[in-house]
Design a protein around this motif. Structure first.
Motif, PDB file in Angstrom:
ATOM      1  N   TYR A   1       0.845  -1.187   0.000  1.00 15.16           N
ATOM      2  CA  TYR A   1       0.000   0.000   0.000  1.00 15.16           C
ATOM      3  C   TYR A   1       0.884   1.242   0.000  1.00 15.16           C
ATOM      4  CZ  TYR A   1      -3.594  -3.238   1.617  1.00 15.16           C
ATOM      5  OH  TYR A   1      -4.460  -4.289   1.728  1.00 15.16           O
ATOM      6  N   VAL A   2       0.294   2.352  -0.369  1.00 15.93           N
ATOM      7  CA  VAL A   2       0.963   3.643  -0.223  1.00 15.93           C
ATOM      8  C   VAL A   2       0.730   4.084   1.214  1.00 15.93           C
ATOM      9  CG1 VAL A   2       1.004   6.049  -0.952  1.00 15.93           C
ATOM     10  CG2 VAL A   2       0.614   4.243  -2.638  1.00 15.93           C
ATOM     11  N   ILE A   3       1.815   4.353   1.926  1.00 17.08           N
ATOM     12  CA  ILE A   3       1.729   4.796   3.319  1.00 17.08           C
ATOM     13  C   ILE A   3       2.355   6.174   3.409  1.00 17.08           C
ATOM     14  CG2 ILE A   3       2.410   4.320   5.694  1.00 17.08           C
ATOM     15  CD1 ILE A   3       2.456   1.328   4.895  1.00 17.08           C
ATOM     16  N   LEU A   4       1.589   7.139   3.912  1.00 18.04           N
ATOM     17  CA  LEU A   4       2.045   8.521   3.997  1.00 18.04           C
ATOM     18  C   LEU A   4       1.954   9.015   5.429  1.00 18.04           C
ATOM     19  CD1 LEU A   4       0.069   9.850   0.911  1.00 18.04           C
ATOM     20  CD2 LEU A   4       2.499   9.287   0.992  1.00 18.04           C
TER      21      LEU A   4
ATOM     22  N   LEU B   1      -2.969   5.135   5.115  1.00 17.61           N
ATOM     23  CA  LEU B   1      -2.794   3.980   4.243  1.00 17.61           C
ATOM     24  C   LEU B   1      -3.737   4.200   3.069  1.00 17.61           C
ATOM     25  CD1 LEU B   1      -2.371   0.344   5.186  1.00 17.61           C
ATOM     26  CD2 LEU B   1      -4.143   0.942   3.537  1.00 17.61           C
ATOM     27  N   VAL B   2      -3.167   4.532   1.934  1.00 17.39           N
ATOM     28  CA  VAL B   2      -3.967   4.801   0.739  1.00 17.39           C
ATOM     29  C   VAL B   2      -4.138   3.485  -0.005  1.00 17.39           C
ATOM     30  CG1 VAL B   2      -4.139   6.152  -1.378  1.00 17.39           C
ATOM     31  CG2 VAL B   2      -2.998   7.129   0.625  1.00 17.39           C
ATOM     32  N   ASP B   3      -5.358   3.031  -0.093  1.00 11.94           N
ATOM     33  CA  ASP B   3      -5.602   1.711  -0.673  1.00 11.94           C
ATOM     34  C   ASP B   3      -6.341   1.763  -2.008  1.00 11.94           C
ATOM     35  OD1 ASP B   3      -7.981   2.560   0.372  1.00 11.94           O
ATOM     36  OD2 ASP B   3      -8.306   0.821   1.649  1.00 11.94           O
ATOM     37  N   SER B   4      -6.515   2.951  -2.551  1.00  3.27           N
ATOM     38  CA  SER B   4      -7.236   3.065  -3.810  1.00  3.27           C
ATOM     39  C   SER B   4      -6.661   4.242  -4.598  1.00  3.27           C
ATOM     40  CB  SER B   4      -8.715   3.285  -3.538  1.00  3.27           C
ATOM     41  OG  SER B   4      -9.420   3.380  -4.739  1.00  3.27           O
ATOM     42  N   LEU B   5      -6.204   3.972  -5.801  1.00  3.69           N
ATOM     43  CA  LEU B   5      -5.619   4.999  -6.654  1.00  3.69           C
ATOM     44  C   LEU B   5      -6.277   4.989  -8.018  1.00  3.69           C
ATOM     45  CD1 LEU B   5      -1.841   4.307  -5.927  1.00  3.69           C
ATOM     46  CD2 LEU B   5      -3.171   6.236  -5.084  1.00  3.69           C
ATOM     47  N   GLU B   6      -6.273   6.141  -8.664  1.00 11.53           N
ATOM     48  CA  GLU B   6      -6.693   6.220 -10.057  1.00 11.53           C
ATOM     49  C   GLU B   6      -5.600   5.586 -10.903  1.00 11.53           C
ATOM     50  OE1 GLU B   6      -9.458   7.495 -11.409  1.00 11.53           O
ATOM     51  OE2 GLU B   6     -10.320   8.277  -9.567  1.00 11.53           O
ATOM     52  N   LEU B   7      -5.962   4.915 -11.953  1.00  8.46           N
ATOM     53  CA  LEU B   7      -4.992   4.270 -12.828  1.00  8.46           C
ATOM     54  C   LEU B   7      -3.961   5.279 -13.343  1.00  8.46           C
ATOM     55  CD1 LEU B   7      -4.155   1.613 -14.095  1.00  8.46           C
ATOM     56  CD2 LEU B   7      -5.704   2.105 -15.988  1.00  8.46           C
ATOM     57  N   GLY B   8      -4.404   6.473 -13.678  1.00  8.97           N
ATOM     58  CA  GLY B   8      -3.502   7.515 -14.184  1.00  8.97           C
ATOM     59  C   GLY B   8      -2.509   8.012 -13.154  1.00  8.97           C
TER      60      GLY B   8
END
Length: 118
Positions: free
Chosen positions: A17-20, A37-44
């Motif tokens: 996950y992306v952890i900030l 904990l960022v668990d959802s991103l745009e494909l772009g």
């Protein structure tokens, strides 16, 4: 987005996950690190992931270093990223910076949020 308090689970989650970093909260003599904990991103966003993560981290470093102009500029680039999951945090940071600009901060100011009961 989920919020994690403390570093215990970070190694287990890092890489998946992306952890900030968000804040360091002081309660009495204890300090607690908060992370998103960022668990959802745009494909772009995937192609710019490292750049956004680096900018977020630099923004936090510059916030603690009182470099308000850098923080303002970084916030302008970070709002809307992470599918908007951190936008309320970025708005809070903008409000803090606006309030802190006009204050004569003591040399001991470290950017940590004090939640110690009065």
């Amino acid at each position: 987005m989920n919020i994690i308090i403390g570093k215990d689970k970070l190694n287990e989650l890092d890489g998946r996950y992306v952890i900030l970093e968000l804040d360091i909260v002081r309660v009495g003599p204890d300090e607690h690190q908060a992370y998103a904990l960022v668990d959802s991103l745009e494909l772009g966003e995937l192609q710019h992931l490292d750049r956004y993560r680096t900018l977020h981290n630099k923004m936090m470093t510059n916030y603690r270093g009182r470099n308000w102009d850098f923080v303002d500029q970084a916030l302008g680039h970070l709002r809307g990223r992470w599918r908007g999951a951190l936008d309320s945090f970025y708005e809070e940071m903008a409000n803090r910076v606006n309030a802190l600009r006009s204050q004569d901060l003591p040399d001991t100011w470290d950017g940590k949020v004090d939640r110690t009961p009065a």
